[in-house]
Design an enzyme around this catalytic site. Structure first.
Site, PDB file in Angstrom:
ATOM      1  N   GLU A  56     -32.430  15.120  -7.070  1.00  0.00           N
ATOM      2  CA  GLU A  56     -31.819  14.007  -8.199  1.00  0.00           C
ATOM      3  C   GLU A  56     -33.222  13.710  -9.176  1.00  0.00           C
ATOM      4  O   GLU A  56     -34.214  14.427  -9.001  1.00  0.00           O
ATOM      5  CB  GLU A  56     -32.011  12.654  -7.552  1.00  0.00           C
ATOM      6  CG  GLU A  56     -30.291  12.631  -7.342  1.00  0.00           C
ATOM      7  CD  GLU A  56     -29.761  11.938  -8.613  1.00  0.00           C
ATOM      8  OE1 GLU A  56     -30.397  12.240  -9.687  1.00  0.00           O
ATOM      9  OE2 GLU A  56     -28.764  11.203  -8.597  1.00  0.00           O
ATOM     10  N   HIS A  57     -32.726  12.960 -10.183  1.00  0.00           N
ATOM     11  CA  HIS A  57     -33.777  12.836 -11.393  1.00  0.00           C
ATOM     12  C   HIS A  57     -35.333  12.519 -11.026  1.00  0.00           C
ATOM     13  O   HIS A  57     -35.695  11.845  -9.917  1.00  0.00           O
ATOM     14  CB  HIS A  57     -33.269  11.412 -11.950  1.00  0.00           C
ATOM     15  CG  HIS A  57     -33.591  10.305 -11.276  1.00  0.00           C
ATOM     16  ND1 HIS A  57     -34.523   9.591 -11.164  1.00  0.00           N
ATOM     17  CD2 HIS A  57     -32.694   9.631 -10.404  1.00  0.00           C
ATOM     18  CE1 HIS A  57     -34.544   8.423 -10.658  1.00  0.00           C
ATOM     19  NE2 HIS A  57     -33.241   8.512  -9.977  1.00  0.00           N
ATOM     20  N   ASP A  58     -35.956  13.113 -11.876  1.00  0.00           N
ATOM     21  CA  ASP A  58     -37.330  12.723 -12.045  1.00  0.00           C
ATOM     22  C   ASP A  58     -38.186  13.325 -10.824  1.00  0.00           C
ATOM     23  O   ASP A  58     -39.179  12.703 -10.336  1.00  0.00           O
ATOM     24  CB  ASP A  58     -37.743  11.166 -12.109  1.00  0.00           C
ATOM     25  CG  ASP A  58     -37.344  10.792 -13.415  1.00  0.00           C
ATOM     26  OD1 ASP A  58     -37.560  11.348 -14.494  1.00  0.00           O
ATOM     27  OD2 ASP A  58     -36.234   9.797 -13.349  1.00  0.00           O
TER      28      ASP A  58
END
Ligand code: UDP
Length: 223
Positions: A144-146
């Site tokens: 997932e993000h980041d």
């Protein structure tokens, strides 16, 4: 002349990545170039050239001796230390690492992945993510993000890596493990060389070199 591609390792990991390699090559091939290409297996347990699942299979010395216009290799071996050793040999021999990705992999925005990755079918990598060399993401894993992922990291099938997680070099995440999201100011960190057992639910950072198991994941004491 032929462009020669290889899957290094003809055991479980390598044989299950060969279809992904064929999909990758089909996407890379430019029919107008009028060039031939072949994907072979490399496995050092072999003493002669044999056929495995319709592909020629040979040891590394034989691969090096093959005439070809160019050579690129995907190191399809789950053990990250072995991947690193082979990556160093390839670099010394001037042979490039080959990144392969299944047709149905989803990469969203600003995803940077270094050379030599293997992204299996149904892998999803969302946005603003940086990943190092020779990353393996097995079937149905997501990132997932980041997230920031180091070199030679391995995800077994079905890993759920949520947002704002940092995973350091050589960490191994077992099948079906899930890792709780961190925050931008305090990412959850999986330390260098740590092992997350299958099905573990990781709720806090994991120190380098340890193995964690269970729900919530706890350090497995060495006996
Ligand atoms: N292997 C190799 N060279 C090496 C180390 C391993 O060719 O320096 C091959 C080994 O012979 C075996 C495969 O890589 O066929 C690793 O298979 P294993 O079943 O241990 O693991 P997996 O396929 O899950 O990565």
């Amino acid at each position: 002349m032929t462009k020669l591609y290889a899957i290094y390792g003809a055991s479980g990991c390598g044989r299950s990545l060969m279809l992904v390699a064929r999909q990758q090559l089909a996407r890379e091939s430019d029919v107008s170039e009028n060039q031939t290409s072949e994907i072979v297996f490399i496995d050092d347990a072999l003493t002669e050239i044999i056929d495995i699942n319709g592909h020629r299979a040979m040891n590394y010395a034989a691969f090096v001796n093959e005439p070809a216009e160019s050579k690129a290799v995907q190191i399809a071996i789950a053990n990250s230390r072995v991947r690193e050793k082979i990556a160093n040999t390839l670099e010394a021999d001037g042979i490039s690492l080959w990144s392969i990705s299944a047709d149905n992999v989803i990469l969203m925005d600003d995803v940077q992945i270094a050379e030599g990755s293997a992204l299996s079918p149904f892998v999803t990598i969302t946005s603003n993510i940086k990943i190092g060399k020779c990353f393996h993401a097995n079937l149905y894993s997501y990132v997932e993000h980041d997230c920031v992922i180091g070199d030679f990291v391995t995800f077994a099938p079905g890993v759920k890596c949520n947002g704002n997680i940092h995973i350091q070099d050589h960490a191994y995440i077992g099948a079906g493990a899930m890792i709780k999201q961190g925050t931008p100011n305090q990412p959850l960190v999986i330390g260098k060389g740590a092992i997350v057992g299958m099905g573990a639910v990781v709720t806090k950072s994991v120190p380098a070199g340890v193995t964690v198991v269970g729900n919530p994941a706890r350090i497995l004491k060495q006996k």
